[in-house]
Scaffold this motif. Sequence first.
Motif, PDB file in Angstrom:
ATOM      1  N   LEU A   4       0.865  -1.168   0.000  1.00 34.61           N
ATOM      2  CA  LEU A   4       0.000   0.000   0.000  1.00 34.61           C
ATOM      3  C   LEU A   4       0.903   1.220   0.000  1.00 34.61           C
ATOM      4  CD1 LEU A   4      -3.022   0.688   0.188  1.00 34.61           C
ATOM      5  CD2 LEU A   4      -2.807   0.605   2.665  1.00 34.61           C
ATOM      6  N   ASP A   5       0.585   2.208  -0.833  1.00 35.29           N
ATOM      7  CA  ASP A   5       1.417   3.396  -1.032  1.00 35.29           C
ATOM      8  C   ASP A   5       0.690   4.612  -0.447  1.00 35.29           C
ATOM      9  OD1 ASP A   5       3.453   5.006  -1.961  1.00 35.29           O
ATOM     10  OD2 ASP A   5       2.978   4.739  -4.090  1.00 35.29           O
ATOM     11  N   LEU A   6       1.035   4.979   0.794  1.00 33.24           N
ATOM     12  CA  LEU A   6       0.372   6.101   1.473  1.00 33.24           C
ATOM     13  C   LEU A   6       1.237   7.353   1.369  1.00 33.24           C
ATOM     14  CD1 LEU A   6      -0.697   4.136   4.676  1.00 33.24           C
ATOM     15  CD2 LEU A   6      -2.034   4.523   2.579  1.00 33.24           C
ATOM     16  N   PHE A   7       0.612   8.528   1.324  1.00 36.08           N
ATOM     17  CA  PHE A   7       1.327   9.780   1.050  1.00 36.08           C
ATOM     18  C   PHE A   7       2.170   9.540  -0.203  1.00 36.08           C
ATOM     19  CE2 PHE A   7       1.042   9.300   5.706  1.00 36.08           C
ATOM     20  CZ  PHE A   7       0.246  10.380   6.028  1.00 36.08           C
ATOM     21  N   SER A   8       1.540   9.040  -1.233  1.00 35.13           N
ATOM     22  CA  SER A   8       2.234   8.486  -2.394  1.00 35.13           C
ATOM     23  C   SER A   8       3.009   9.490  -3.230  1.00 35.13           C
ATOM     24  CB  SER A   8       1.245   7.746  -3.285  1.00 35.13           C
ATOM     25  OG  SER A   8       0.272   8.636  -3.795  1.00 35.13           O
ATOM     26  N   GLY A   9       2.684  10.765  -3.131  1.00 36.16           N
ATOM     27  CA  GLY A   9       3.370  11.735  -3.974  1.00 36.16           C
ATOM     28  C   GLY A   9       3.209  11.344  -5.430  1.00 36.16           C
ATOM     29  N   ILE A  10       4.301  11.355  -6.177  1.00 39.20           N
ATOM     30  CA  ILE A  10       4.212  10.941  -7.582  1.00 39.20           C
ATOM     31  C   ILE A  10       4.703   9.505  -7.783  1.00 39.20           C
ATOM     32  CG2 ILE A  10       4.340  13.302  -8.447  1.00 39.20           C
ATOM     33  CD1 ILE A  10       7.256  12.614  -9.325  1.00 39.20           C
ATOM     34  N   GLY A  11       4.963   8.800  -6.678  1.00 35.33           N
ATOM     35  CA  GLY A  11       5.220   7.372  -6.788  1.00 35.33           C
ATOM     36  C   GLY A  11       6.640   6.889  -6.604  1.00 35.33           C
TER      37      GLY A  11
END
Length: 168
Positions: A4-11
Amino acid sequence: MKFLDLFSGIGGFRLGMEQAGHTCVGYCEIDKFSRKSYEAIFDIKGEWTAHDITTVRITELPTADIWCFGFPCQDISLAGKLRGFTTGHRSSLFFTVTNLIKQLPDNRRPTILFIENVKNLLSINGGLDFLRVQIELYQLGYDVEWSVLDSAALVPPTPRAFIHCRTS
């Protein structure tokens, strides 16, 4: 493994995780420009998504082995106002994530947390804020390891603190 990618920004986390062979099951990002970039860069079809971590309900989160997050640094960074967790509201979003973990039954908790922030996390408020991070993670059952990477060799030059946690 699923992540899971939280506070993902641009990745940034996602790019590395996918290159390592892991599968993203969802992401959360509040900034509309970052979201737009993220969605243009990655194939997000069928993934769970949310805009604001503070409105996420535990019942809607997909199960993931790994949670990746770089919580906001504005209250911690030397470039900010150095409020830390005590009076800073943005960086305290770290505890929003840990509160979500607390609500999960043990069999749904992520096995690994990858947490990123600025180097000053280790020393803000005389190191007490980093101690709070460690205590919070320890109480959730995670062993904490951390290191400061010289990101000049990896990304645009800003030293970052990385925390890697694994359940005991």
